[in-house]
Scaffold this motif. Structure first.
Motif, mmCIF file in Angstrom:
data_model
loop_
_atom_site.group_PDB
_atom_site.id
_atom_site.type_symbol
_atom_site.label_atom_id
_atom_site.label_comp_id
_atom_site.label_asym_id
_atom_site.label_seq_id
_atom_site.Cartn_x
_atom_site.Cartn_y
_atom_site.Cartn_z
ATOM 1 N N GLU A 1 -6.641 3.254 -1.417
ATOM 2 C CA GLU A 1 -7.583 2.132 -1.372
ATOM 3 C C GLU A 1 -8.635 2.267 -2.466
ATOM 4 O OE1 GLU A 1 -9.169 1.599 2.580
ATOM 5 O OE2 GLU A 1 -7.163 1.528 3.440
ATOM 6 N N ALA A 2 -9.162 3.490 -2.656
ATOM 7 C CA ALA A 2 -10.152 3.716 -3.715
ATOM 8 C C ALA A 2 -9.524 3.487 -5.087
ATOM 9 C CB ALA A 2 -10.717 5.134 -3.616
ATOM 10 N N PHE A 3 -8.302 4.003 -5.277
ATOM 11 C CA PHE A 3 -7.626 3.812 -6.555
ATOM 12 C C PHE A 3 -7.350 2.330 -6.816
ATOM 13 C CE2 PHE A 3 -3.682 3.170 -8.899
ATOM 14 C CZ PHE A 3 -4.045 3.727 -10.115
ATOM 15 N N ALA A 4 -6.819 1.626 -5.821
ATOM 16 C CA ALA A 4 -6.469 0.212 -5.993
ATOM 17 C C ALA A 4 -7.700 -0.618 -6.368
ATOM 18 C CB ALA A 4 -5.824 -0.336 -4.717
ATOM 19 N N ARG A 5 -8.838 -0.315 -5.764
ATOM 20 C CA ARG A 5 -10.078 -1.042 -6.061
ATOM 21 C C ARG A 5 -10.571 -0.772 -7.477
ATOM 22 N NH1 ARG A 5 -11.779 0.618 -1.224
ATOM 23 N NH2 ARG A 5 -13.080 2.220 -2.132
ATOM 24 N N ASN A 6 -10.344 0.426 -7.980
ATOM 25 C CA ASN A 6 -10.948 0.848 -9.248
ATOM 26 C C ASN A 6 -9.955 1.074 -10.383
ATOM 27 O OD1 ASN A 6 -13.849 1.256 -8.445
ATOM 28 N ND2 ASN A 6 -12.803 2.471 -6.898
ATOM 29 N N ARG A 7 -8.672 0.826 -10.160
ATOM 30 C CA ARG A 7 -7.661 1.215 -11.140
ATOM 31 C C ARG A 7 -7.839 0.556 -12.497
ATOM 32 N NH1 ARG A 7 -5.610 -2.820 -8.503
ATOM 33 N NH2 ARG A 7 -4.076 -4.228 -9.413
ATOM 34 N N LEU A 8 -8.259 -0.684 -12.533
ATOM 35 C CA LEU A 8 -8.433 -1.348 -13.819
ATOM 36 C C LEU A 8 -9.563 -0.694 -14.615
ATOM 37 C CD1 LEU A 8 -7.966 -5.037 -12.677
ATOM 38 C CD2 LEU A 8 -6.293 -3.544 -13.784
ATOM 39 N N LEU B 1 3.931 11.318 1.906
ATOM 40 C CA LEU B 1 2.847 10.335 1.990
ATOM 41 C C LEU B 1 2.742 9.704 3.373
ATOM 42 C CD1 LEU B 1 3.245 8.498 -1.424
ATOM 43 C CD2 LEU B 1 1.397 10.052 -0.755
ATOM 44 N N MET B 2 3.880 9.543 4.043
ATOM 45 C CA MET B 2 3.894 8.905 5.359
ATOM 46 C C MET B 2 3.728 9.896 6.509
ATOM 47 S SD MET B 2 4.067 5.729 4.666
ATOM 48 C CE MET B 2 4.569 4.947 6.190
ATOM 49 N N TRP B 3 3.740 11.184 6.225
ATOM 50 C CA TRP B 3 3.575 12.228 7.247
ATOM 51 C C TRP B 3 2.210 12.054 7.903
ATOM 52 C CZ3 TRP B 3 2.100 17.878 6.048
ATOM 53 C CH2 TRP B 3 2.325 18.689 7.170
ATOM 54 N N SER B 4 2.162 12.034 9.229
ATOM 55 C CA SER B 4 0.935 11.683 9.954
ATOM 56 C C SER B 4 -0.296 12.501 9.562
ATOM 57 C CB SER B 4 1.166 11.719 11.460
ATOM 58 O OG SER B 4 1.594 12.986 11.884
ATOM 59 N N PRO B 5 -0.200 13.810 9.238
ATOM 60 C CA PRO B 5 -1.421 14.501 8.789
ATOM 61 C C PRO B 5 -1.891 14.065 7.398
ATOM 62 C CG PRO B 5 0.173 16.088 9.630
ATOM 63 C CD PRO B 5 0.884 14.767 9.503
ATOM 64 N N VAL B 6 -0.990 13.536 6.569
ATOM 65 C CA VAL B 6 -1.321 13.198 5.183
ATOM 66 C C VAL B 6 -1.651 11.714 5.011
ATOM 67 C CG1 VAL B 6 -0.381 13.099 2.828
ATOM 68 C CG2 VAL B 6 0.066 15.091 4.285
ATOM 69 N N ARG B 7 -0.993 10.861 5.779
ATOM 70 C CA ARG B 7 -1.114 9.416 5.549
ATOM 71 C C ARG B 7 -2.552 8.896 5.583
ATOM 72 N NH1 ARG B 7 2.251 4.325 8.041
ATOM 73 N NH2 ARG B 7 1.044 2.747 6.929
ATOM 74 N N PRO B 8 -3.407 9.291 6.518
ATOM 75 C CA PRO B 8 -4.774 8.750 6.485
ATOM 76 C C PRO B 8 -5.503 9.061 5.170
ATOM 77 C CG PRO B 8 -4.356 9.788 8.598
ATOM 78 C CD PRO B 8 -3.196 10.131 7.716
ATOM 79 N N GLY C 1 0.805 -1.212 0.000
ATOM 80 C CA GLY C 1 0.000 0.000 0.000
ATOM 81 C C GLY C 1 0.838 1.263 0.000
ATOM 82 N N VAL C 2 0.400 2.260 0.763
ATOM 83 C CA VAL C 2 1.092 3.551 0.822
ATOM 84 C C VAL C 2 2.543 3.399 1.287
ATOM 85 C CG1 VAL C 2 1.087 5.834 1.912
ATOM 86 C CG2 VAL C 2 -1.042 4.887 1.007
ATOM 87 N N PRO C 3 2.853 2.581 2.296
ATOM 88 C CA PRO C 3 4.262 2.409 2.659
ATOM 89 C C PRO C 3 5.104 1.874 1.500
ATOM 90 C CG PRO C 3 2.882 1.663 4.455
ATOM 91 C CD PRO C 3 1.964 1.932 3.278
ATOM 92 N N ALA C 4 4.520 1.061 0.633
ATOM 93 C CA ALA C 4 5.252 0.563 -0.536
ATOM 94 C C ALA C 4 5.646 1.714 -1.453
ATOM 95 C CB ALA C 4 4.408 -0.459 -1.299
ATOM 96 N N ALA D 1 -3.990 9.693 2.290
ATOM 97 C CA ALA D 1 -3.292 8.921 1.259
ATOM 98 C C ALA D 1 -3.790 7.474 1.254
ATOM 99 C CB ALA D 1 -1.782 8.971 1.487
ATOM 100 N N GLU D 2 -4.000 6.897 2.430
ATOM 101 C CA GLU D 2 -4.504 5.518 2.535
ATOM 102 C C GLU D 2 -5.890 5.398 1.918
ATOM 103 O OE1 GLU D 2 -2.997 2.791 3.739
ATOM 104 O OE2 GLU D 2 -1.318 3.576 4.899
#
Length: 107
Positions: free
Chosen positions: A82-89, A68-75, A48-51, A77-78
């Motif tokens: 998640e929305a992109f990964a589900r719908n990317r195809l 991306l990993m900065w605590s105000p941004v990471r949630p 996911g985002v850590p990758a 970004a996640e």
């Protein structure tokens, strides 16, 4: 991304019929299709985002990964990832060739 440090990031084509997740820390085709996976130089698997953070850091764009990993941004970004990964195809027009269990490259 490859222009800064092409030797630092190897992209693996999981759509090839001979892809073997056993060679890549057990990352199966199904797992790789579900979300981005990166294996770092210490053989640790990130998902996911850590990758993305690890990949950006390896390619010389560490500031993007840190952002991306900065605590105000990471949630956010996640959630976005998640929305992109589900719908990317569907969003990239590749849904048709991925309905048979394995994505095949368009000819």
């Amino acid at each position: 991304m490859q222009t800064n440090r092409p030797e630092k990031v190897d992209f693996i084509d999981i759509s090839l019929p001979d892809y073997d997740g056993g060679k890549y820390k057990g990352v199966s085709y199904e797992m790789a299709m579900e979300e981005m996976h990166v294996i770092d130089e210490n053989d640790k698997v990130h998902r996911g985002v850590p990758a993305f953070s690890v990949m950006y850091s390896a390619s010389g764009l560490g500031w993007v990964g840190r952002f991306l990993m900065w605590s105000p941004v990471r949630p956010l970004a996640e959630i976005c990832y998640e929305a992109f990964a589900r719908n990317r195809l569907k969003w990239t027009g590749r849904g048709e060739e991925c309905q048979t269990g394995r994505c095949e490259k368009k000819k």
